[in-house]
Design a protein around this motif. Structure first.
Motif, mmCIF file in Angstrom:
data_model
loop_
_atom_site.group_PDB
_atom_site.id
_atom_site.type_symbol
_atom_site.label_atom_id
_atom_site.label_comp_id
_atom_site.label_asym_id
_atom_site.label_seq_id
_atom_site.Cartn_x
_atom_site.Cartn_y
_atom_site.Cartn_z
ATOM 1 N N CYS A 1 0.935 -1.169 0.005
ATOM 2 C CA CYS A 1 -0.119 0.087 0.013
ATOM 3 C C CYS A 1 1.058 1.264 -0.061
ATOM 4 N N VAL B 1 0.141 4.362 0.162
ATOM 5 C CA VAL B 1 -0.555 5.672 0.857
ATOM 6 C C VAL B 1 -0.545 5.560 2.276
ATOM 7 N N LYS C 1 1.383 6.654 5.009
ATOM 8 C CA LYS C 1 1.394 7.973 5.544
ATOM 9 C C LYS C 1 0.503 8.989 5.468
ATOM 10 N N ILE C 2 -0.317 9.071 4.175
ATOM 11 C CA ILE C 2 -1.460 9.507 4.049
ATOM 12 C C ILE C 2 -2.722 9.168 4.885
ATOM 13 N N PRO D 1 -5.689 2.710 -3.572
ATOM 14 C CA PRO D 1 -4.646 3.746 -3.325
ATOM 15 C C PRO D 1 -4.361 4.877 -4.331
ATOM 16 N N SER D 2 -5.031 4.710 -5.396
ATOM 17 C CA SER D 2 -5.030 5.735 -6.359
ATOM 18 C C SER D 2 -6.160 6.726 -6.402
ATOM 19 N N ARG E 1 2.429 5.506 -10.635
ATOM 20 C CA ARG E 1 1.800 6.215 -9.709
ATOM 21 C C ARG E 1 2.564 7.722 -9.792
ATOM 22 N N GLU F 1 2.200 12.177 -8.246
ATOM 23 C CA GLU F 1 1.702 12.928 -7.157
ATOM 24 C C GLU F 1 0.143 13.076 -7.256
ATOM 25 N N ASP G 1 -2.315 11.141 -8.019
ATOM 26 C CA ASP G 1 -2.848 9.976 -7.320
ATOM 27 C C ASP G 1 -2.933 9.932 -5.916
ATOM 28 N N ASN G 2 -1.865 10.587 -5.100
ATOM 29 C CA ASN G 2 -1.801 10.807 -3.872
ATOM 30 C C ASN G 2 -2.933 12.043 -3.367
ATOM 31 N N PHE H 1 -6.522 10.417 -3.787
ATOM 32 C CA PHE H 1 -6.596 9.345 -2.828
ATOM 33 C C PHE H 1 -7.152 10.330 -1.413
ATOM 34 N N LYS H 2 -6.225 11.143 -0.934
ATOM 35 C CA LYS H 2 -6.578 12.078 0.124
ATOM 36 C C LYS H 2 -7.953 12.782 0.022
#
Length: 148
Positions: free
Chosen positions: A13, A15, A17-18, A93-94, A129, A131, A133-134, A137-138
């Motif tokens: 996974c 993500v 840390k997010i 995760p995306s 992946r 940025e 995607d992050n 996701f968030k």
């Protein structure tokens, strides 16, 4: 807000840390399920449930653990489908939120790609992946939390 947890299919996974950041911000318990062979190197501020390295052991542990309204983070369409059928919510995760209306199509496409590969054909893999995607996701994890 309902009582729910964020459950992570932790055998790769990207993500974590997010999830850790958002679970602290919203005061939601986050639990990472992983096999002995995939325990993250970095220790995060979340509960760890470590299972055997047998195939599908993490998925089976998650299926037996989840409750209605839990949010599951997974790349596995099959696991996401079972989570939805049990009243949970699922996100990749995306940042793609799995919904009942689309899960059958995702599973069917996965099956077709598997048949193509089994017959010797090639299928396109996931894109790299980035940025965005992050960010997606968030944003969508927060959206699922706020829908509760």
């Amino acid at each position: 807000m309902k009582d729910f947890r964020i459950i992570i299919d932790g055998d790769s996974c990207p993500v974590l840390k997010i999830i850790e950041e958002i679970s602290k911000e919203y005061n939601i318990k986050a639990i990472i399920f992983c096999s002995y062979s995939h325990v993250p190197n970095e220790r995060l501020d979340m509960e760890y449930l470590i299972v055997d390295s047998a195939p599908q052991a993490v998925d089976l542990a998650i299926i037996n653990y989840i409750k209605k309204d839990d949010i599951i983070v997974t790349q596995d369409y099959g696991l996401a489908s079972i989570v939805l059928s049990k009243g949970g919510r699922a996100i990749s995760p995306s940042g793609n939120i799995y919904r009942d209306q689309q899960i059958d199509l995702l599973l069917y496409n996965r099956h077709l790609n598997s048949e193509i590969r089994r017959a010797g054909g090639r299928t396109k893999g996931p894109r790299k992946r980035n940025e965005m995607d992050n960010i997606k996701f968030k944003r969508n994890l927060i959206k699922l939390i706020q829908e509760s």
